[in-house]
Scaffold this motif. Structure first.
Motif, mmCIF file in Angstrom:
data_model
loop_
_atom_site.group_PDB
_atom_site.id
_atom_site.type_symbol
_atom_site.label_atom_id
_atom_site.label_comp_id
_atom_site.label_asym_id
_atom_site.label_seq_id
_atom_site.Cartn_x
_atom_site.Cartn_y
_atom_site.Cartn_z
ATOM 1 N N HIS A 63 1.109 -1.141 0.243
ATOM 2 C CA HIS A 63 0.015 0.076 -0.278
ATOM 3 C C HIS A 63 0.865 1.496 0.029
ATOM 4 C CE1 HIS A 63 -3.275 2.367 2.158
ATOM 5 N NE2 HIS A 63 -3.308 2.636 1.003
ATOM 6 N N ASN A 64 1.999 0.865 1.140
ATOM 7 C CA ASN A 64 2.652 2.123 0.814
ATOM 8 C C ASN A 64 3.394 2.615 -0.889
ATOM 9 O OD1 ASN A 64 1.960 2.787 3.458
ATOM 10 N ND2 ASN A 64 3.918 2.004 4.527
ATOM 11 N N ASN A 65 3.935 1.978 -1.101
ATOM 12 C CA ASN A 65 4.293 1.361 -2.915
ATOM 13 C C ASN A 65 3.347 2.299 -3.443
ATOM 14 O OD1 ASN A 65 6.463 0.937 -1.462
ATOM 15 N ND2 ASN A 65 5.719 -1.819 -2.555
ATOM 16 N N GLU A 66 2.234 1.838 -3.697
ATOM 17 C CA GLU A 66 1.369 2.286 -4.360
ATOM 18 C C GLU A 66 1.060 3.831 -3.660
ATOM 19 O OE1 GLU A 66 -1.281 -1.602 -4.293
ATOM 20 O OE2 GLU A 66 -1.849 -0.403 -3.298
ATOM 21 N N ILE A 67 1.047 4.261 -2.803
ATOM 22 C CA ILE A 67 0.728 5.688 -2.198
ATOM 23 C C ILE A 67 2.009 6.307 -2.951
ATOM 24 C CG2 ILE A 67 0.802 7.121 -0.956
ATOM 25 C CD1 ILE A 67 -2.199 6.085 -0.119
ATOM 26 N N TYR A 93 -4.463 -4.857 1.506
ATOM 27 C CA TYR A 93 -4.090 -4.125 2.797
ATOM 28 C C TYR A 93 -5.486 -4.747 3.102
ATOM 29 C CZ TYR A 93 -3.876 -1.374 6.884
ATOM 30 O OH TYR A 93 -4.201 -0.866 8.054
ATOM 31 N N TYR A 94 -6.632 -4.026 1.778
ATOM 32 C CA TYR A 94 -7.693 -3.534 2.896
ATOM 33 C C TYR A 94 -8.802 -4.747 2.262
ATOM 34 C CZ TYR A 94 -7.118 2.125 2.415
ATOM 35 O OH TYR A 94 -7.192 2.976 3.495
ATOM 36 N N GLU A 118 -0.659 -6.660 18.429
ATOM 37 C CA GLU A 118 0.691 -6.449 17.830
ATOM 38 C C GLU A 118 0.108 -5.371 16.498
ATOM 39 O OE1 GLU A 118 3.526 -8.886 16.828
ATOM 40 O OE2 GLU A 118 4.934 -7.347 15.558
ATOM 41 N N ILE A 119 -0.579 -5.518 15.794
ATOM 42 C CA ILE A 119 -0.423 -5.293 14.042
ATOM 43 C C ILE A 119 -1.864 -3.494 14.428
ATOM 44 C CG2 ILE A 119 -3.417 -6.171 13.559
ATOM 45 C CD1 ILE A 119 0.533 -5.051 11.449
ATOM 46 N N VAL A 120 -2.765 -3.906 15.463
ATOM 47 C CA VAL A 120 -3.802 -2.308 14.989
ATOM 48 C C VAL A 120 -2.942 -0.801 15.818
ATOM 49 C CG1 VAL A 120 -5.493 -1.059 16.413
ATOM 50 C CG2 VAL A 120 -6.331 -4.085 15.981
ATOM 51 N N PRO A 121 -2.058 -0.855 16.906
ATOM 52 C CA PRO A 121 -1.335 -0.342 16.707
ATOM 53 C C PRO A 121 -0.610 0.892 15.261
ATOM 54 C CG PRO A 121 -0.670 -0.890 18.613
ATOM 55 C CD PRO A 121 -1.591 -2.487 17.518
ATOM 56 N N THR A 124 -3.118 2.002 12.633
ATOM 57 C CA THR A 124 -3.573 3.504 12.999
ATOM 58 C C THR A 124 -2.514 4.114 12.745
ATOM 59 O OG1 THR A 124 -4.539 2.608 14.915
ATOM 60 C CG2 THR A 124 -4.456 4.699 15.356
ATOM 61 N N ALA A 125 -1.111 3.792 12.855
ATOM 62 C CA ALA A 125 -0.017 4.494 12.720
ATOM 63 C C ALA A 125 0.061 4.889 10.861
ATOM 64 C CB ALA A 125 0.987 4.414 13.038
ATOM 65 N N HIS A 126 0.085 3.606 10.099
ATOM 66 C CA HIS A 126 -0.345 3.915 9.241
ATOM 67 C C HIS A 126 -1.281 4.329 7.927
ATOM 68 C CE1 HIS A 126 0.179 1.368 4.225
ATOM 69 N NE2 HIS A 126 -1.269 1.484 4.755
ATOM 70 N N ASN A 127 -2.491 4.454 9.113
ATOM 71 C CA ASN A 127 -3.420 5.818 8.298
ATOM 72 C C ASN A 127 -3.194 6.927 8.613
ATOM 73 O OD1 ASN A 127 -6.634 5.460 7.681
ATOM 74 N ND2 ASN A 127 -6.569 6.608 9.975
#
Ligand SMILES: [Zn+2]
Length: 705
Positions: A63-67, A93-94, A118-121, A124-127
């Motif tokens: 997703h980051n690469n796409e952005i 990702y979604y 582990e993944i939820v924080p 949040t940061a990714h968002n």
């Protein structure tokens, strides 16, 4: 009875089942590989709990690469290379996120729980990283600024406007220290919400009321006695019965136990969850959440948190929410006060002096139901066997929209009890897939909900929806079918209404698909189904005795309806007190820490709440608003109720509750999802604004014609 929106950023979701290029490394993980299954459903038979963490991490990277590709595009920003590209980014990702949250809710295990922690924080940061990305926003703004000179379709223009507004609302325009502050508030809020939920879960699970005298159980039904005995064993007792703070355990005990002291004890424990000045106390946690929300709202240019939340809802402002609540409050309170008098009389007749309390209320209401209405839930249960109720919901969708449901045994599920149906149009055309998971088990969270595993959208080609319905009904055992209470049967239709909203979606962009509508609109298509399910014409299609096939007799329906509508004052007051409390916390304009108990007392005194009723949720266990997504949104159920009562009344007034012309218009509204504002959707549907009178009549607050 909710439609889960989970984490708010998941509303902007893109998922797709078309095969796409993936690296060899990715193909090893079934979550990231392309799915060679019927209708492209997830291969649950191949997915292991350990697959989620690496899949989410890799999908996030992708997703980051796409952005980055969008941001680094040398071409001038255009609708296509920026707005549409952004909307279509993060598909993997979604997609994985949807599956992950669906499975953690319905069939969790220790691996999934650890993954969640582990993944939820990180999510949040990714968002935050995306929503606060200045270079990305620069391109969005460049397109937005020239929107009047672009020839965009309505769909495209709406997407552009909503994308732009979403970024502004998230705080992308903040600079320097303010942006840093926002990020730190977001991080702190995410952690506090998790802490609130964890404290509440621990407090709820730790408590038990162990009963040793059989006579203290009163007329508790055999099956509930057995459950309580099982609970006692589970908690290490040799004998006796244990009651917990879970609704299915506490409610029947409060309604039936003749031991007032025990009833009071259990009731008090429930009312004090998170408020016991111990390590699990939630007061400080929620006080901090409320304060941080004010800080965040004001950083973003709003007076209060409610002002920020409500801009996207039909209600739009706190004043409009209060306007609705205030209209219903006085008649509801008057009705509750009248009932309080009658119940107090019964209390005094039992030689108990003093005032009626909340525990007494439940006990004497049950007594009235049994005596005055001669109604016992066990009488109707044989008419609500769960497969018949399910088929009744299917049949209603057939009557209204011509849909049919075909059981599919060849589709992999996440649990063996899950049922899967292909949904077909009247023409036989494939519409979508629905998974139904009916029974309670330890791996499933409580309540009932709907979620989507794949949303409908139609950019390059039409992607069909996959939705789920989840319940917590008792599983059938040998010789004992799963029989539902009337309210449970209602829940089937309710969640099925959410499912239809997802299934009937016909929009271009996934962001607006199906149930991705404002919070105060989303309960409308579900609640409206509850009106149909209790109509004699509809009951006749499914409410049949599981042994004899006899349709539920009209006098039993009448008795049930009368008994159920009794106590409407209490139910409305209890709900509305919680809605007022939510608004009170979130219209705060100061970041000064409030003291929970006095704050709550002041809020309830202001509306004149009587001591025998407490809000449906007190602050310390109000997970809807302090750990879920309902802050400044608990009123939404009632807002949606105005719409559903008005809608059903329109069908009824037409002389045909399946009126095909209205049904067609109603379907068109569901199909539009969130691609238009709520007011506009309603206007297009009935050619007018919603009316409140049908709800007032339904609740008995206004005399019907
Ligand atoms: Zn719902």
């Amino acid at each position: 009875m909710t439609k889960t929106l989970l984490l708010s950023f998941l509303i902007i979701i893109v998922s797709c089942h078309n095969p796409e290029k993936t690296t060899t490394k990715m193909n090893k993980n079934p979550l990231l590989a392309s799915w060679n299954t019927p209708f492209g459903v997830p291969p649950f038979d191949k997915i292991k709990s350990t697959d989620y963490l690496p899949a989410l991490q890799q999908a996030m990277e992708l997703h980051n690469n796409e952005i980055a590709t969008i941001v680094n595009n040398k071409a001038k920003p255009s609708f296509k290379n920026t707005i549409e590209a952004l909307e279509l980014s993060g598909q993997k990702y979604y997609q994985v996120s949807k599956l992950f949250f669906a499975v953690t809710a319905a069939n969790t295990d220790s691996i999934l729980k650890a993954t969640e922690k582990e993944i939820v924080p990180a999510m949040t940061a990714h968002n935050d990283e995306i929503q606060l990305n200045e270079a990305l926003f620069k391109r969005i703004k460049a397109v937005y600024d020239k929107k009047d000179s672009l020839t965009l379709s309505n769909d495209d223009l709406f997407l552009l406007e909503e994308t732009y507004k979403g970024y502004v609302k998230a705080g992308v325009n903040l600079q320097g220290a303010n942006k840093t502050k926002l990020k730190s508030i977001n991080k702190e809020l995410a952690a506090l919400k998790i802490q609130f939920a964890a404290n509440l879960l621990d407090e709820t699970n730790a408590y038990e009321l162990h009963v040793t005298a059989k006579e203290d159980l009163g007329e508790l039904s055999e099956s509930l006695v057995a459950l309580a005995a099982e609970e006692a064993k589970k908690r290490g007792h040799q004998s006796g019965w244990s009651f917990t703070l879970q609704r299915p355990s506490i409610n029947p005990f409060l309604a039936t136990s003749p031991n007032r002291e025990l009833r009071n004890k259990l009731y008090h424990a429930s009312a004090m969850r998170g408020d016991n000045d111990n390590a699990k106390d939630n007061k400080k946690v929620l006080e901090k959440i409320a304060s941080l929300r004010v800080a965040k709202a004001q950083l973003l240019g709003f007076d209060s948190w409610a002002d920020r939340v409500l801009v996207d809802n039909m209600a739009a402002t706190p004043a409009h929410v209060y306007n609705l609540l205030d209209k219903l409050w006085s008649p509801a309170l008057a009705m509750a006060k009248k009932d309080e008098k009658a119940l107090t009389k019964m209390l005094h007749n039992d030689d108990i002096k003093g005032a009626l309390n909340g525990a007494d209320w439940r006990y004497y209401v049950a007594k009235i139901r049994a005596k005055k209405y001669n109604f016992n839930e066990d009488e109707t249960k044989p008419y609500f066997e769960f497969t018949r109720v399910r088929d009744g919901a299917f049949n209603l969708a057939n009557k209204l929209f011509g849909l049919t449901f075909k059981a599919r045994k060849d589709i992999p599920t996440w649990h063996k009890d899950q049922q899967v149906f292909e949904v077909l149009e009247a023409s036989g055309k494939h519409l979508g897939v629905i998974y139904m998971d009916f029974f309670a088990r330890e791996s499933k969270k409580g309540g009932a909900w709907m979620n989507e595993l794949r949303a409908q959208f139609n950019v390059a080609h039409f992607v069909t929806p996959i939705v789920t319905n989840n319940f917590n009904f008792p599983a059938p055992t040998a010789g004992n079918p799963s029989l539902l209470t009337f309210r449970e049967a209602q829940t089937v239709f309710h969640e099925f209404g959410h499912a239809l909203h997802g299934l009937l979606s016909n929009v271009k962009y996934e962001r607006f698909s199906g149930t991705n509508v404002p919070r105060d609109f989303v309960e409308f298509p579900s609640q409206v189904m509850e009106n149909w399910m209790s109509e004699p014409k509809v009951l006749a299609t499914y409410a049949k005795h599981y042994k004899t096939g006899e349709v539920i007799p009209p006098d039993l329906i009448a008795k049930m309806n009368a008994a159920n509508s009794f106590d409407e004052g209490f139910r409305t007051v209890e709900y509305m007190a919680a809605a007022y409390l939510d608004m009170k916390w979130h219209t705060l304009k100061t970041t000064a820490l409030q003291e929970t108990r006095s704050f709550e007392k002041q809020a309830m005194d202001k509306i004149g709440l009587i001591p025998a009723i407490i809000p449906r949720y007190r602050s310390t266990y109000y997970s809807h608003i302090f750990s879920g997504g309902y802050s400044s949104g608990y009123y939404a159920y009632m807002w949606s109720e105005v719409l559903d009562a008005d809608t059903f009344n329109t069908f009824k007034q037409s002389g045909d509750i399946f009126n095909p012309i209205l049904a067609k218009k109603y379907r068109a509204m569901l199909a539009a999802g969130g691609s238009k504002k709520g007011e506009q959707l309603y206007q297009d549907f009935l050619g007018r604004a919603p009316k409140i009178e049908p709800l007032l009549i339904k609740k008995g607050f206004l005399k019907g014609k």
